[in-house]
Design a protein around this motif. Sequence first.
Motif, mmCIF file in Angstrom:
data_model
loop_
_atom_site.group_PDB
_atom_site.id
_atom_site.type_symbol
_atom_site.label_atom_id
_atom_site.label_comp_id
_atom_site.label_asym_id
_atom_site.label_seq_id
_atom_site.Cartn_x
_atom_site.Cartn_y
_atom_site.Cartn_z
ATOM 1 N N ARG A 114 11.579 82.643 95.501
ATOM 2 C CA ARG A 114 10.903 82.269 94.257
ATOM 3 C C ARG A 114 10.589 83.523 93.450
ATOM 4 O O ARG A 114 10.475 84.617 94.001
ATOM 5 C CB ARG A 114 9.604 81.507 94.550
ATOM 6 N N PHE A 115 10.448 83.332 92.151
ATOM 7 C CA PHE A 115 10.075 84.439 91.268
ATOM 8 C C PHE A 115 8.758 84.098 90.590
ATOM 9 O O PHE A 115 8.574 82.988 90.083
ATOM 10 C CB PHE A 115 11.150 84.676 90.207
ATOM 11 N N LYS A 116 7.841 85.050 90.591
ATOM 12 C CA LYS A 116 6.552 84.867 89.922
ATOM 13 C C LYS A 116 6.378 85.968 88.891
ATOM 14 O O LYS A 116 6.357 87.147 89.229
ATOM 15 C CB LYS A 116 5.408 84.907 90.935
ATOM 16 N N LYS A 117 6.268 85.562 87.647
ATOM 17 C CA LYS A 117 6.130 86.528 86.557
ATOM 18 C C LYS A 117 4.718 87.095 86.536
ATOM 19 O O LYS A 117 3.737 86.365 86.682
ATOM 20 C CB LYS A 117 6.445 85.853 85.220
ATOM 21 N N GLY A 118 4.615 88.405 86.355
ATOM 22 C CA GLY A 118 3.319 89.058 86.335
ATOM 23 C C GLY A 118 2.625 88.930 84.989
ATOM 24 O O GLY A 118 3.237 88.586 83.979
ATOM 25 N N VAL A 119 1.335 89.215 84.993
ATOM 26 C CA VAL A 119 0.537 89.245 83.770
ATOM 27 C C VAL A 119 0.481 90.692 83.294
ATOM 28 O O VAL A 119 0.102 91.587 84.057
ATOM 29 C CB VAL A 119 -0.888 88.711 84.021
ATOM 30 N N ARG A 120 0.867 90.929 82.063
ATOM 31 C CA ARG A 120 0.984 92.282 81.537
ATOM 32 C C ARG A 120 -0.299 93.081 81.756
ATOM 33 O O ARG A 120 -1.389 92.640 81.407
ATOM 34 C CB ARG A 120 1.326 92.229 80.041
ATOM 35 N N TYR A 121 -0.153 94.257 82.357
ATOM 36 C CA TYR A 121 -1.233 95.205 82.651
ATOM 37 C C TYR A 121 -2.221 94.709 83.715
ATOM 38 O O TYR A 121 -3.198 95.392 84.007
ATOM 39 C CB TYR A 121 -2.005 95.583 81.381
ATOM 40 N N LEU A 122 -1.969 93.535 84.294
ATOM 41 C CA LEU A 122 -2.874 93.018 85.321
ATOM 42 C C LEU A 122 -2.176 92.844 86.671
ATOM 43 O O LEU A 122 -2.667 93.330 87.692
ATOM 44 C CB LEU A 122 -3.488 91.688 84.873
ATOM 45 N N THR A 123 -1.063 92.137 86.684
ATOM 46 C CA THR A 123 -0.343 91.906 87.939
ATOM 47 C C THR A 123 1.136 92.212 87.750
ATOM 48 O O THR A 123 1.643 92.242 86.627
ATOM 49 C CB THR A 123 -0.494 90.449 88.411
ATOM 50 N N ARG A 124 1.819 92.427 88.863
ATOM 51 C CA ARG A 124 3.242 92.743 88.836
ATOM 52 C C ARG A 124 4.081 91.483 89.040
ATOM 53 O O ARG A 124 3.678 90.577 89.776
ATOM 54 C CB ARG A 124 3.589 93.743 89.945
ATOM 55 N N SER A 125 5.244 91.470 88.405
ATOM 56 C CA SER A 125 6.205 90.415 88.707
ATOM 57 C C SER A 125 6.714 90.634 90.126
ATOM 58 O O SER A 125 6.749 91.765 90.616
ATOM 59 C CB SER A 125 7.371 90.448 87.717
#
Length: 208
Positions: A127-138
Amino acid sequence: MQYRKIGRTDCQYKGITSEMNMEKVIRFKTMIGYCYLYPDKIIMARNGNPEEVNLKNEEQRLWKHLVFYTITGLLLAWLAYMDRDHLPMCLWLGLTSAWLLFNVLRSIFQKSSSSALIERDKIRSVRFKKGVRYLTRSRFIVVFEDRKGCNRIRYILLPGSLNDGPKATEEALIAMRDSGYYPFSSQEGSLTGIRKYNETEGKESGTG
């Protein structure tokens, strides 16, 4: 599955010739190194050389981190208790301790793994999980079966926003799709696609 032609100068792909099978290998950058996509396996390498990966050390790395985080979390909890008369500091220490211990427990219950080698025939899902910019990594979340027959989770973390994360994420998605790992497909599909890539590049080399 359709495989697009990959140029030899394309920065998304680095052709690496394996001494064992002389196959072209696709790689992309991760948070701490590179991920190499072989037709029959995935290898994560920190120093950029899959031939030098110490599989035993990589498997033990996660447990070393969990032990360190557990000790740190318990120490912070003790400091929070000792400093309970100073509410701001006590609250900060307590929350940090809780966050560390929560992540330790989550890793244990999720059966996370730091394995550097994942065989294709042992993979159950990707699965792929997109990160939140400047908060979490993809990240890619790979569920695979270990040597004991238990399902484990391997996170493949991608570079963050401060390290050209959006571009690295796009390159990783293309690499995983073209090699048949995301969406996950059978080994036969990947072998066919990579052979087509090898044959095409060989023809170009012969006519160049």
